[in-house]
Scaffold this motif. Sequence first.
Motif, PDB file in Angstrom:
ATOM      1  N   GLY A   1       0.629  -1.232   0.084  1.00  0.00           N
ATOM      2  CA  GLY A   1      -0.031   0.144  -0.003  1.00  0.00           C
ATOM      3  C   GLY A   1       0.864   1.341  -0.277  1.00  0.00           C
ATOM      4  N   PHE A   2       1.742   1.273   1.071  1.00  0.00           N
ATOM      5  CA  PHE A   2       2.527   2.586   1.039  1.00  0.00           C
ATOM      6  C   PHE A   2       3.558   3.026  -0.162  1.00  0.00           C
ATOM      7  CE2 PHE A   2       1.731   2.607   5.887  1.00  0.00           C
ATOM      8  CZ  PHE A   2       0.314   2.901   5.645  1.00  0.00           C
ATOM      9  N   ASN A   3       4.009   1.891  -0.870  1.00  0.00           N
ATOM     10  CA  ASN A   3       4.922   1.940  -1.768  1.00  0.00           C
ATOM     11  C   ASN A   3       4.147   2.634  -3.026  1.00  0.00           C
ATOM     12  OD1 ASN A   3       7.582   1.075  -2.261  1.00  0.00           O
ATOM     13  ND2 ASN A   3       6.758   0.064  -4.198  1.00  0.00           N
ATOM     14  N   LEU A   4       2.722   2.599  -2.979  1.00  0.00           N
ATOM     15  CA  LEU A   4       2.241   3.557  -4.121  1.00  0.00           C
ATOM     16  C   LEU A   4       1.973   5.077  -3.719  1.00  0.00           C
ATOM     17  CD1 LEU A   4      -0.613   0.862  -4.249  1.00  0.00           C
ATOM     18  CD2 LEU A   4       0.934   1.392  -5.750  1.00  0.00           C
ATOM     19  N   ALA A   5       2.310   5.420  -2.556  1.00  0.00           N
ATOM     20  CA  ALA A   5       2.422   6.847  -2.226  1.00  0.00           C
ATOM     21  C   ALA A   5       2.697   7.942  -3.507  1.00  0.00           C
ATOM     22  CB  ALA A   5       2.778   7.160  -1.029  1.00  0.00           C
ATOM     23  N   PRO A   6       3.939   7.546  -4.190  1.00  0.00           N
ATOM     24  CA  PRO A   6       4.335   8.344  -4.910  1.00  0.00           C
ATOM     25  C   PRO A   6       3.683   8.388  -6.210  1.00  0.00           C
ATOM     26  CG  PRO A   6       6.272   7.329  -3.966  1.00  0.00           C
ATOM     27  CD  PRO A   6       4.903   6.651  -3.546  1.00  0.00           C
ATOM     28  N   VAL A   7       2.631   7.228  -6.478  1.00  0.00           N
ATOM     29  CA  VAL A   7       2.076   7.111  -7.733  1.00  0.00           C
ATOM     30  C   VAL A   7       0.748   8.425  -7.747  1.00  0.00           C
ATOM     31  CG1 VAL A   7       0.474   5.775  -9.091  1.00  0.00           C
ATOM     32  CG2 VAL A   7       2.497   4.858  -7.894  1.00  0.00           C
ATOM     33  N   VAL A   8       0.323   8.469  -6.582  1.00  0.00           N
ATOM     34  CA  VAL A   8      -0.719   9.491  -6.402  1.00  0.00           C
ATOM     35  C   VAL A   8      -0.224  10.928  -6.495  1.00  0.00           C
ATOM     36  CG1 VAL A   8      -2.365  10.599  -4.739  1.00  0.00           C
ATOM     37  CG2 VAL A   8      -2.102   7.979  -4.841  1.00  0.00           C
ATOM     38  N   ALA A   9       1.042  11.154  -5.996  1.00  0.00           N
ATOM     39  CA  ALA A   9       1.949  12.252  -6.000  1.00  0.00           C
ATOM     40  C   ALA A   9       2.250  12.898  -7.467  1.00  0.00           C
ATOM     41  CB  ALA A   9       2.683  12.329  -4.783  1.00  0.00           C
ATOM     42  N   THR A  10       2.548  11.977  -8.227  1.00  0.00           N
ATOM     43  CA  THR A  10       3.221  12.336  -9.505  1.00  0.00           C
ATOM     44  C   THR A  10       2.229  12.095 -10.449  1.00  0.00           C
ATOM     45  OG1 THR A  10       4.355  10.092  -9.652  1.00  0.00           O
ATOM     46  CG2 THR A  10       5.499  11.878  -8.542  1.00  0.00           C
ATOM     47  N   ALA A  11       1.273  10.856 -10.538  1.00  0.00           N
ATOM     48  CA  ALA A  11       0.845  10.575 -11.687  1.00  0.00           C
ATOM     49  C   ALA A  11      -0.822  10.869 -11.749  1.00  0.00           C
ATOM     50  CB  ALA A  11       0.669   8.960 -11.997  1.00  0.00           C
ATOM     51  N   TYR A  12      -1.529  11.335 -10.854  1.00  0.00           N
ATOM     52  CA  TYR A  12      -2.700  11.805 -10.957  1.00  0.00           C
ATOM     53  C   TYR A  12      -3.051  13.089 -10.245  1.00  0.00           C
ATOM     54  CZ  TYR A  12      -3.286   6.643 -11.584  1.00  0.00           C
ATOM     55  OH  TYR A  12      -3.182   5.149 -12.168  1.00  0.00           O
ATOM     56  N   TRP A  13      -2.648  13.114  -9.044  1.00  0.00           N
ATOM     57  CA  TRP A  13      -3.016  14.678  -8.267  1.00  0.00           C
ATOM     58  C   TRP A  13      -2.598  15.559  -8.711  1.00  0.00           C
ATOM     59  CZ3 TRP A  13      -5.741  14.122  -3.790  1.00  0.00           C
ATOM     60  CH2 TRP A  13      -6.072  15.478  -2.914  1.00  0.00           C
ATOM     61  N   PRO A  14      -1.532  15.704  -9.415  1.00  0.00           N
ATOM     62  CA  PRO A  14      -0.885  17.181 -10.064  1.00  0.00           C
ATOM     63  C   PRO A  14      -1.975  17.691 -11.142  1.00  0.00           C
ATOM     64  CG  PRO A  14       0.903  15.692  -9.829  1.00  0.00           C
ATOM     65  CD  PRO A  14      -0.474  14.821  -9.500  1.00  0.00           C
ATOM     66  N   TYR A  15      -2.424  16.613 -11.942  1.00  0.00           N
ATOM     67  CA  TYR A  15      -3.397  17.228 -13.022  1.00  0.00           C
ATOM     68  C   TYR A  15      -4.673  17.889 -12.748  1.00  0.00           C
ATOM     69  CZ  TYR A  15      -0.498  14.262 -15.993  1.00  0.00           C
ATOM     70  OH  TYR A  15       0.962  13.727 -16.717  1.00  0.00           O
ATOM     71  N   ASP A  16      -5.142  17.734 -11.499  1.00  0.00           N
ATOM     72  CA  ASP A  16      -6.259  18.568 -11.052  1.00  0.00           C
ATOM     73  C   ASP A  16      -6.510  18.287  -9.718  1.00  0.00           C
ATOM     74  OD1 ASP A  16      -8.570  19.734 -11.195  1.00  0.00           O
ATOM     75  OD2 ASP A  16      -9.253  18.815 -12.927  1.00  0.00           O
ATOM     76  N   GLN A  17      -5.853  19.162  -8.970  1.00  0.00           N
ATOM     77  CA  GLN A  17      -5.692  19.131  -7.324  1.00  0.00           C
ATOM     78  C   GLN A  17      -6.982  19.171  -6.963  1.00  0.00           C
ATOM     79  OE1 GLN A  17      -2.929  21.547  -5.612  1.00  0.00           O
ATOM     80  NE2 GLN A  17      -3.962  23.577  -6.981  1.00  0.00           N
ATOM     81  N   TRP A  18      -7.840  20.144  -7.344  1.00  0.00           N
ATOM     82  CA  TRP A  18      -9.000  20.612  -6.574  1.00  0.00           C
ATOM     83  C   TRP A  18     -10.363  19.397  -6.778  1.00  0.00           C
ATOM     84  CZ3 TRP A  18      -8.007  23.473  -3.156  1.00  0.00           C
ATOM     85  CH2 TRP A  18      -6.920  24.676  -3.324  1.00  0.00           C
ATOM     86  N   ILE A  19     -10.129  18.788  -7.902  1.00  0.00           N
ATOM     87  CA  ILE A  19     -11.164  17.545  -8.286  1.00  0.00           C
ATOM     88  C   ILE A  19     -10.682  16.619  -7.654  1.00  0.00           C
ATOM     89  CG2 ILE A  19     -11.970  15.904 -10.001  1.00  0.00           C
ATOM     90  CD1 ILE A  19     -13.275  18.631 -10.208  1.00  0.00           C
ATOM     91  N   GLY A  20      -9.477  16.198  -7.194  1.00  0.00           N
ATOM     92  CA  GLY A  20      -8.842  15.297  -6.304  1.00  0.00           C
ATOM     93  C   GLY A  20      -9.242  15.287  -4.935  1.00  0.00           C
ATOM     94  N   LEU A  21      -9.051  16.739  -4.514  1.00  0.00           N
ATOM     95  CA  LEU A  21      -9.404  17.123  -3.155  1.00  0.00           C
ATOM     96  C   LEU A  21     -10.818  16.916  -2.919  1.00  0.00           C
ATOM     97  CD1 LEU A  21      -7.915  18.026  -0.536  1.00  0.00           C
ATOM     98  CD2 LEU A  21      -8.619  20.326  -1.067  1.00  0.00           C
TER      99      LEU A  21
END
Length: 490
Positions: free
Chosen positions: A151-171
């Motif tokens: 589980g925790f090995n995936l933390a960078p995936v969220v930070a680099t692959a998905y979240w940066p493209y649309d932080q407000w929708i993600g939030l």
Amino acid sequence: MKLGLGWKLYGDGSAPPPGAVVKPDERLSWGRTAGLGAQHVVAMFGATFVFPIVMGLDPNLAIMMSGIGTILFLLIVKGKIPSYLGTSASFVGAVTAIRAAGGDSATVTGAILVAGAVLALSGVLIHLLGPHVILKAFPPAVTGAVVMLIGFNLAPVVATAYWPYDQWIGLLTMGFVVLATVLLRGFLGRITILLGLIFGFVMSWLFDRVFGMASVPGDEPGSVVDAFRVDLSGVAEASWIGLPSFHAPDFQTSAILVALPAVIALIAENAGHVKAVQEMTGEDLDPHMGRAIFADGVATTLASSVGGSPTTTYAENIGVMAATRIYSTAAYYVAAIVAILFGLCPKFGALIAATPSGVLGGITVVLYGMIGLLGAKIWVENRVDFANPVVLVPLAAGLIAGIGGVEVAFTDTFVINGIALGTIITLVGYHLLVWLAPEHMVPRPVGARPEGDEGAGIMVVGTGDDTALPEAAKEERAVEGADKEGPDRT
């Protein structure tokens, strides 16, 4: 050979009275059974198509193979264990690492196929030797660490692959899932990931109308383009009926080593789910645990051989059974057939593939964290003693090496890192220290008594089973868990 396909009609086929139980070899009327099957489809639906998207695999194929895998599972266990096989989250970390190293979908499914074959062989060994071998080979301390690594090995995936493209929708999506999980009750509380996906789609559409275009991932890896968040042009072009996209696996040693640690998590997960069903049905399912693990391995091997996603038994569907007290395997056959039909609809797959990146970012923040914390849950339920250096030291080293990105390079092309390295350090280090440690430092299973004391027992990994606990501890656990509504969701 009896395959569990002959169901007895429960009463007159109408809904059972409150508190009554419909056994796995019984069924209600086919109309009511179809309704129950639809509930199981909804319960498994969200995670079963979200995880393939995250892994870059075809969600349509994943849905279809989940139905085929479920039918295969039920046949292998001869209808004794009612379960649905959805997409496994245990391989997400490995897939991310494989793709980061340049692997494509064929490399990914080749690694998963080998892991599935190892899982199937593990099931055969467990069936021949008995379920107690699970605890000896993978004690709760090790299993919890491996699940946490995944589980925790995936933390960078969220930070680099998905979240940066649309932080407000993600939030917003993350906030909705968190609140819905706490505030919604009953069945809706078990499909919060699916509800979060729908919410995120709606919010993305509204943002497009109000704020205009956003920076979204382009067709080329790493590229960014300005476009609307919700693009349904692919849905309009897709046909209603057709086969999903198949591809052959490719076998790379480095990728296989990265995927193999997930087998430990799947063995623990399957064992826990079998024990949960056993507690609900009152049937002794321990003799069938090896068959269940073997069946999951076969289903994963079959699915990945055509380019599909790995499978596992789903706690969401166990939750449906806990709520309805209807354990009929006939409902699972209905759910499996519906899933296969969904998989044969390309338009449905195109809709799933149109999920905005921000929505995936919000959902995966929760999902990946939940996967990691399941490791801590295994530790807590089995009262792992971290005051004992035999436990503390190898787990600490394995977690930091795995999560921190430590690498061991044997050649320029053969490197072990991430989940694979963390698992090796944890597993080898733990068993080595247990072998070297003096008797008084050797960790014992929950409820185990000193050698020579009659009645010693063990707790199955991650199940919370109290059979090995003293009576006072059982009463204490019963009070603590009195307000729970069935098994925890994973």
